[in-house]
Design an enzyme around this catalytic site. Structure first.
Site, mmCIF file in Angstrom:
data_model
loop_
_atom_site.group_PDB
_atom_site.id
_atom_site.type_symbol
_atom_site.label_atom_id
_atom_site.label_comp_id
_atom_site.label_asym_id
_atom_site.label_seq_id
_atom_site.Cartn_x
_atom_site.Cartn_y
_atom_site.Cartn_z
ATOM 1 N N HIS A 177 0.681 -1.354 0.087
ATOM 2 C CA HIS A 177 0.117 -0.049 -0.089
ATOM 3 C C HIS A 177 0.694 1.348 -0.107
ATOM 4 O O HIS A 177 0.276 2.335 0.441
ATOM 5 C CB HIS A 177 -1.021 -0.143 1.323
ATOM 6 C CG HIS A 177 -1.810 -1.136 1.080
ATOM 7 N ND1 HIS A 177 -2.174 -1.859 2.323
ATOM 8 C CD2 HIS A 177 -2.662 -1.744 0.166
ATOM 9 C CE1 HIS A 177 -3.416 -2.650 2.046
ATOM 10 N NE2 HIS A 177 -3.294 -2.883 0.673
ATOM 11 N N CYS A 221 2.750 22.144 -3.800
ATOM 12 C CA CYS A 221 4.117 22.029 -4.603
ATOM 13 C C CYS A 221 4.392 23.550 -4.777
ATOM 14 O O CYS A 221 3.888 24.612 -5.077
ATOM 15 C CB CYS A 221 4.077 21.435 -5.713
ATOM 16 S SG CYS A 221 5.439 21.458 -6.925
ATOM 17 N N CYS A 238 2.417 18.171 -11.057
ATOM 18 C CA CYS A 238 3.864 18.168 -11.849
ATOM 19 C C CYS A 238 4.573 16.828 -11.482
ATOM 20 O O CYS A 238 5.810 16.599 -12.174
ATOM 21 C CB CYS A 238 4.605 19.329 -11.534
ATOM 22 S SG CYS A 238 5.276 19.696 -9.967
#
Length: 244
Positions: free
Chosen positions: A120, A149, A131
Site C-alpha cells: 500500500h 507544491c 507536476c
C-alpha cells in the site's frame, strides 16, 4: 504455546523459503493503532467508511484529508519494535525470504529488513499530483494544512494507495512472485479481510496465522497461534539464536 512455537520453528527451519505477510498488528507495540481491532482506528475515529483516506476526499476536500492524515496516519516518532527486529534478523540469517506488508509506516525497512514489499506504499515519500515533483515526509510535516507544491501549487500527496485506487501493478506482480517462490507464508497481525492483499495468504502453499482475533482463513492454515506477537517472536528468537 510452547508446542505451537516449536511447530512454527520447525516449519520455518524445514520449509523451502519462508515469507512474512504483515498487517497493522505488527506495529501496535510501536504506538501505531491497528485498524479493525477493539482499539483500532475504525472503532475510535468515528469513521463510518473509508472516506477520509480516499482519493475522492483528497481531491474534493484536501483540507479534510490532510487533517485526518496528520492526526491518524503520520507517526513520526514511531520506532521499530521487537517483532520488526526479529523478522529482520530471521531474514539476515537466511531463515526468511523477506516481508510483504500492508503497513505504510516503513518500520520493517527501519528495522533492517532488506526485502520488503510495501503493498500500500509508504508515508516516507510524497509527490505533487500536478507536476510529479518528489517531496519527503519532513517537508510535508513542515507544511501547515494542505501541503502544496512549491513549483506549481499542486496538491502534494503521500505515495500510498488510497481507498478508491488500485494497488500498483508492478508491486502486485512482485508480491505474487515471492508468494509462489515461498513454501511457507506467515501472516502476522492481520485480519486477512482486505483484498486483494489477503489473496497472498490464501494462495500460500503452507499458511501460518499469528493473530489475536479469528480470521476468515483460519481453517485453511497449517497452524494458528493467538498470542501477542512480541511474545511469539521472543520465543522464536530464543529458539534460533539462543547460542549467540
Amino acid at each position: 504455546m510452547e508446542k505451537e512455537i516449536k511447530k512454527l520453528c520447525d516449519l520455518i527451519k524445514y520449509s523451502e523459503g519462508s515469507l512474512f505477510f504483515t498487517g497493522a498488528g505488527v506495529s501496535t507495540d510501536s504506538g501505531i493503532p491497528d485498524f479493525r481491532g477493539d482499539k483500532g482506528l475504525y472503532k475510535n475515529s468515528g469513521l463510518g467508511n473509508e472516506y477520509y483516506l480516499s482519493r475522492e476526499c483528497l481531491v474534493r476536500e484536501p483540507e479534510e484529508f490532510y487533517r485526518f492524515f496528520r492526526k491518524n496516519m503520520l507517526f513520526s516518532d514511531a520506532r521499530p519494535n521487537s517483532v520488526h527486529y526479529a523478522m529482520a534478523r530471521l531474514e539476515k540469517a537466511g531463515l526468511a525470504n523477506g516481508v510483504i506488508t500492508q503497513n505504510i509506516d516503513g518500520l520493517h525497512t527501519a528495522a533492517g529488513s532488506e526485502r520488503v514489499i510495501e503493498l500500500h506504499g509508504n508515508c516516507r515519500d510524497y509527490y505533487c499530483m500536478r507536476c510529479g515533483r518528489s517531496y519527503t515526509r519532513m517537508q510535508v510535516e513542515e507544511c501547515d494544512g494542505i501541503c502544496r507544491c512549491s513549483d506549481c501549487a499542486g496538491i502534494v500527496r503521500p505515495r500510498v494507495t488510497l481507498y478508491g485506487e488500485a494497488l500498483e501493478k508492478k508491486c502486485l506482480e512482485k508480491a505474487e512472485a515471492e508468494c509462489e517462490r515461498a513454501e511457507l507464508v506467515i501472516a502476522c497481525g492481520t485480519s486477512l479481510t482486505v483484498w486483494p492483499a489477503a489473496s497472498f495468504a490464501q494462495s500460500a502453499k503452507k499458511l501460518v496465522i499469528l493473530n489475536l482475533s479469528p480470521t476468515p482463513l483460519d481453517n485453511e492454515a497449517e497452524l494458528v497461534i493467538r498470542a501477542p506477537l512480541g511474545d511469539v517472536f521472543a520465543k522464536i528468537t530464543r529458539e534460533f539464536f539462543a547460542e549467540e
